[in-house]
Write an enzyme that holds these catalytic residues in place. Structure first.
Site, short mmCIF file in Angstrom:
data_model
loop_
_atom_site.label_atom_id
_atom_site.label_comp_id
_atom_site.label_asym_id
_atom_site.label_seq_id
_atom_site.Cartn_x
_atom_site.Cartn_y
_atom_site.Cartn_z
N ASP A 173 31.23 -38.45 95.64
CA ASP A 173 31.65 -37.64 94.51
C ASP A 173 33.13 -37.88 94.26
O ASP A 173 33.90 -38.19 95.18
CB ASP A 173 31.41 -36.16 94.78
CG ASP A 173 31.70 -35.30 93.57
OD1 ASP A 173 30.88 -35.30 92.64
OD2 ASP A 173 32.76 -34.63 93.55
N ILE A 176 39.08 -33.83 90.83
CA ILE A 176 40.54 -33.69 90.82
C ILE A 176 40.90 -32.33 91.42
O ILE A 176 40.32 -31.31 91.04
CB ILE A 176 41.10 -33.79 89.40
CG1 ILE A 176 40.68 -35.12 88.75
CG2 ILE A 176 42.63 -33.68 89.40
CD1 ILE A 176 41.04 -35.22 87.28
N HIS A 177 41.84 -32.33 92.35
CA HIS A 177 42.29 -31.09 92.99
C HIS A 177 43.81 -31.10 93.12
O HIS A 177 44.43 -32.17 93.13
CB HIS A 177 41.67 -30.95 94.39
CG HIS A 177 40.17 -30.90 94.39
ND1 HIS A 177 39.47 -29.75 94.15
CD2 HIS A 177 39.25 -31.88 94.57
CE1 HIS A 177 38.18 -30.00 94.20
NE2 HIS A 177 38.02 -31.28 94.44
N ARG A 178 44.39 -29.90 93.25
CA ARG A 178 45.84 -29.87 93.44
C ARG A 178 46.16 -30.20 94.90
O ARG A 178 45.57 -29.64 95.83
CB ARG A 178 46.43 -28.54 92.99
CG ARG A 178 46.27 -27.37 93.91
CD ARG A 178 46.89 -26.11 93.27
NE ARG A 178 46.94 -25.01 94.22
CZ ARG A 178 46.77 -23.74 93.90
NH1 ARG A 178 46.51 -23.42 92.65
NH2 ARG A 178 46.86 -22.79 94.81
N GLU A 240 30.09 -39.13 89.54
CA GLU A 240 30.62 -39.10 88.17
C GLU A 240 31.26 -40.42 87.76
O GLU A 240 31.48 -40.64 86.55
CB GLU A 240 31.64 -37.97 88.03
CG GLU A 240 31.04 -36.59 87.97
CD GLU A 240 30.76 -35.98 89.33
OE1 GLU A 240 30.27 -34.84 89.41
OE2 GLU A 240 31.00 -36.67 90.35
N GLU A 296 49.09 -23.32 86.46
CA GLU A 296 47.69 -23.71 86.30
C GLU A 296 47.27 -23.56 84.84
O GLU A 296 48.02 -23.07 84.00
CB GLU A 296 46.80 -22.86 87.21
CG GLU A 296 46.98 -23.15 88.70
CD GLU A 296 46.35 -24.47 89.15
OE1 GLU A 296 45.83 -25.20 88.29
OE2 GLU A 296 46.39 -24.74 90.35
#
Length: 498
Positions: A173, A176-178, A240, A296
């Site tokens: 998989d 996107i993450h911080r 994805e 955010e």
């Protein structure tokens, strides 16, 4: 879009640099500066005025993407931001009319093309290699990760394509993450509940194993858009990257990492390789003690988390003269990346349930692409009355983080906020056209979702989801026809009119 079609056809986008070249060929879509900029708050402060848009504090605007060629303390590395800050620019990058982007992504899910693995000789992302075992290795001096504001928990990588695999099934998989730099070789990672990589991490942790993970920065925008799809459109096990393959008509190329048993995007500008450590947690703002994380998408700075998983970095690889891609948390870029896949998911679910009724969907900028959707619904007969509200319920099912749905008729332009609000003023009565659905889990970054805000909220993170039905009742449609103006060829009077 047609005025630029030939340019787009002649300049296919396959990586970040070809995307930049395309935008440079279109007037007003790309700017750059050679003036030295500090990555700590100053870079984001500049772009807030130039083109951030979104939910950023005003003054801001929709403007060009921007390249910073000279980064203080980081010779040889450039930083680019805002590639997808406007829907029009995403249209150029994906060769699609802006209003049709949701349909393009919807179709791409069904035409998925799986990624392929190429040899290291074809992987420009590994032209330069730094191993963390080198005593001089230090993320803090190697890469100019910006801070969005002066009170951020630390420097953040905000456009890293995080790629990992299920430790048992090996299904992969990307998302996107911080990612906040915590030390010379450690990153903290915030994973919102339900993300597939978090499921992989939890499984690895139960097995007492570290989870290999690659972070590819600076890639084809098609990959960045595809990475933002969520369940149920892309269930656990759906890679994805195959959507990005469909968007480009060819598979995304991956390469085996140099220090871990995982793969990375071969044409990335920069790749960070590491492992999510089992049972290790860190306070996100341990180095700054600000209590804040970073801005955010709702337009507020999130709180620093007390205990986040840790990525132990093993290596960093990059192209010669790399470009680090970043984004402002509340900018229009988040709207594009999160919102357009949201539109695709809603269109897919509603079309299967009631074909031909929802004409289009817009994940509105004011909700950061997540909290607000505008649905354009066509009532064809008396029996369609009420089905528009069923469509709204399906939208909530298609995208669980959606908070509000505004329903409008087919004569309303859902990409024009003035037109949407006109419909609300003239086709909406609050006491009969508002539907409340309290006590439903929503997005954790909405600061109003706390018990202190409303007695209906029993636990932080739940919300009252609401439908605003701004459609005309079918039996009254004849009384709500808009004034009809004569169709004319404006170019007869203004030849350059576009």
């Amino acid at each position: 879009m047609s005025e630029h079609k030939n340019k787009i056809d002649q300049q296919p986008v396959q990586d970040l640099r070809s995307a930049i070249a395309l935008l440079e060929s279109i007037d007003g879509e790309f700017v750059s500066t050679d003036v030295a900029v500090d990555p700590h708050a100053e870079l984001s402060g500049v772009y807030r005025y130039v083109g951030a848009g979104g939910t950023c504090q005003r003054p801001t605007r929709k403007g060009p993407a921007m390249m910073f060629n000279t980064i203080k303390g980081f010779p040889g590395v450039r930083v680019v931001t805002g590639l997808m800050s406007t829907r029009q620019r995403v249209g150029y990058l994906l060769n699609c009319a802006p209003e049709k982007l949701g349909f393009l992504l919807k179709e791409s899910v069904s035409k998925a093309i799986a990624p392929v693995v190429v040899g290291k000789e074809d992987a420009v992302c590994q032209e330069v290699v730094h191993f963390a075992t080198d005593p001089d290795f230090d993320l803090r001096t190697l890469l100019p990760a910006p801070t969005n504001t002066e009170e951020d928990a630390g420097p953040y990588f905000t456009m890293g394509m995080c790629y990992a695999s299920d430790p048992e099934t090996k299904q992969s998989d990307i998302t996107i993450h911080r990612l906040c730099i915590q030390s010379r070789d450690e990153l903290s990672m915030w994973l919102t509940p339900g993300r597939h990589i978090d499921a992989f991490r939890e499984k690895a942790e139960r097995l007492g194993q570290a989870l290999p993970i690659s972070i590819s920065i600076g890639v084809d925008p098609a990959i960045e858009i595809a990475a933002c799809f969520e369940p149920p459109t892309t269930p656990l096990g759906f890679n994805e990257l195959s959507i990005a393959g469909a968007l480009r008509g060819k598979p995304v190329e991956l390469v085996n990492c140099v220090s871990i048993n995982e793969r990375a995007i071969a044409h990335a500008e920069i790749v960070i390789e590491g492992e999510l450590l089992p049972n290790v947690r860190v306070r996100e703002d341990q180095n700054t003690n600000t209590g804040k994380a970073m801005p955010e998408f709702p337009g507020y700075t999130g709180e620093a988390k007390a205990a986040l998983p840790v990525i132990k970095v093993k290596a960093v690889t990059y192209r010669k003269h790399p470009i680090l891609q970043t984004t402002l948390g509340p900018s229009g870029e988040h709207v594009s990346m999160a919102g357009i896949p949201t539109e695709a998911s809603i269109l897919d679910m509603i079309e299967r349930a009631m074909p031909g009724r929802v004409l289009n969907v817009h994940a509105h900028t004011s909700g950061g692409g997540k909290l607000l959707a505008v649905l354009q619904f066509r009532k064809a007969s008396p029996v369609d009355e009420g089905r528009q509200r069923q469509a709204a319920l399906l939208a909530f099912a298609a995208f669980s983080e959606l908070k509000h749905v505004i329903l409008v008729d087919e004569d309303v332009d859902i990409f024009d906020t003035d037109d949407i609000l006109w419909a609300m003023q003239t086709r909406y009565q609050g006491d009969v056209d508002t539907i409340f659905i309290p006590g439903v889990r929503c997005h954790p970054l909405d600061p109003s979702q706390v018990p202190e805000y409303s007695p209906s909220i029993l636990q932080q993170g739940t919300s009252c989801k609401t439908i605003f039905d701004c459609t005309v009742p079918f039996h009254l449609k004849a009384s709500f026809e808009r004034s009809k103006f004569k169709d004319v060829d404006v170019r007869k009077f203004l030849p350059d009119f576009k």
